[in-house]
Design a protein around this motif. Structure first.
Motif, PDB file in Angstrom:
ATOM      1  N   CYS A  44      -6.721  35.570  -0.676  1.00 14.96           N
ATOM      2  CA  CYS A  44      -6.428  34.959   0.571  1.00 14.96           C
ATOM      3  C   CYS A  44      -4.678  35.289   0.521  1.00 14.96           C
ATOM      4  O   CYS A  44      -3.816  35.156   0.087  1.00 14.96           O
ATOM      5  N   ILE A  46      -2.438  33.667   3.056  1.00 13.02           N
ATOM      6  CA  ILE A  46      -1.598  32.837   3.012  1.00 13.02           C
ATOM      7  C   ILE A  46      -1.835  32.016   1.532  1.00 13.02           C
ATOM      8  O   ILE A  46      -0.783  32.234   0.905  1.00 13.02           O
ATOM      9  N   LYS A  60      -8.755  35.052   5.362  1.00 16.69           N
ATOM     10  CA  LYS A  60      -8.517  33.925   4.977  1.00 16.69           C
ATOM     11  C   LYS A  60      -9.225  33.484   4.272  1.00 16.69           C
ATOM     12  O   LYS A  60     -10.706  34.166   4.636  1.00 16.69           O
ATOM     13  N   CYS A  64      -8.372  27.602   3.588  1.00 23.09           N
ATOM     14  CA  CYS A  64      -6.906  27.999   4.815  1.00 23.09           C
ATOM     15  C   CYS A  64      -7.432  27.605   6.033  1.00 23.09           C
ATOM     16  O   CYS A  64      -6.638  27.312   6.776  1.00 23.09           O
ATOM     17  N   PRO A  68      -5.251  23.742   7.078  1.00 21.02           N
ATOM     18  CA  PRO A  68      -3.729  25.499   6.432  1.00 21.02           C
ATOM     19  C   PRO A  68      -2.903  24.282   5.452  1.00 21.02           C
ATOM     20  O   PRO A  68      -3.230  23.856   6.025  1.00 21.02           O
TER      21      PRO A  68
END
Length: 238
Positions: A44, A46, A60, A64, A68
């Motif tokens: 991912c 993030i 993502k 997330c 988030p």
């Protein structure tokens, strides 16, 4: 120099894990490196949790997308297992502070991606724990990262004002409640946070409760965004 050759002969560099003689004073032997599982793409964009297949585009994970995280990015060098956990324990409790150099080397590529102006900030220890341990392992990693990358670091921006008990064995919710108000900003260093990109340094990412509490404190004080770098990650962590 001759003196260095003499020292290397009398006190040769040894693997941090098994003790076999190695050429690099801050490394593992080839055999022990094989027990270290590095975290590599696809993951991912993030949170860096592994994804099932590679892609040309940034991706993502489902979590997330729906929830988030507070961090701009999360990166860890390795998966937490018997070998990497032992390395952390030897750094924290056995005085093998050279281990921090090894960890910083593996995290440097992630820190450098955030630019020279990013500020390295370690997760702090309470002063009572500092008295017992005499050093903060996350601060050592951050210090060596600063040497490698040229980024500035400040081990005094964050203060741990509450001496929380060990989080081991607690659920994610319990951990969050325990550390929710444990951190504060050192007023003398507050000005550095205005609009800053902060690279928060920790040794192990488990539930993320401690690092989230740190991030909330930093953002509330004026930081622009927080990137979390951790040497090892427990793969069941949120």
């Amino acid at each position: 120099m001759m003196i260095n050759k003499i020292i290397d002969t009398i006190l040769p560099s040894r693997c941090f894990s098994c003790g076999i003689i190695v050429s690099d004073p801050f490394a593992l032997c080839t055999s022990c490196w094989q027990d270290v599982k590095f975290l590599t793409p696809p993951y991912c964009d993030i949170c860096a949790m592994p994804l099932p297949f590679p892609s040309e585009e940034a991706q993502k994970c489902g979590k997330c997308l729906t929830d988030p995280p507070i961090f701009e990015r999360i990166r860890a060098a390795v998966q937490y297992n018997d070998m990497t956990g032992k390395m952390v324990m030897r750094l924290k409790y056995a005085g093998q502070i050279g281990m921090a150099v090894l960890m910083a080397r593996q995290l440097a590529k992630y820190a450098e991606q955030e630019g020279e102006e990013a500020l390295l900030v370690p997760v702090p220890l309470h002063w009572t724990r500092m008295l017992r341990r005499t050093y903060n392992q996350s601060a050592l990693i951050a210090q060596h990262l600063s040497t490698i990358t040229g980024q500035k670091y400040d081990p005094f921006i964050l203060k741990r004002r509450v001496a929380t008990k060990s989080l081991k064995g607690m659920s994610g919710k319990q951990r969050g409640e325990m550390v929710g108000r444990a951190f504060e900003i050192n007023k003398a260093h507050r000005a550095k946070l205005a609009g800053a990109t902060i690279i928060l340094i920790d040794d192990v990412l488990t539930s993320g409760a401690t690092s989230r509490a740190c991030a909330k404190t930093l953002l509330k004080a004026g930081a622009k965004n927080i990137i979390l770098l951790s040497w090892a990650r427990v793969m069941s962590a949120a």
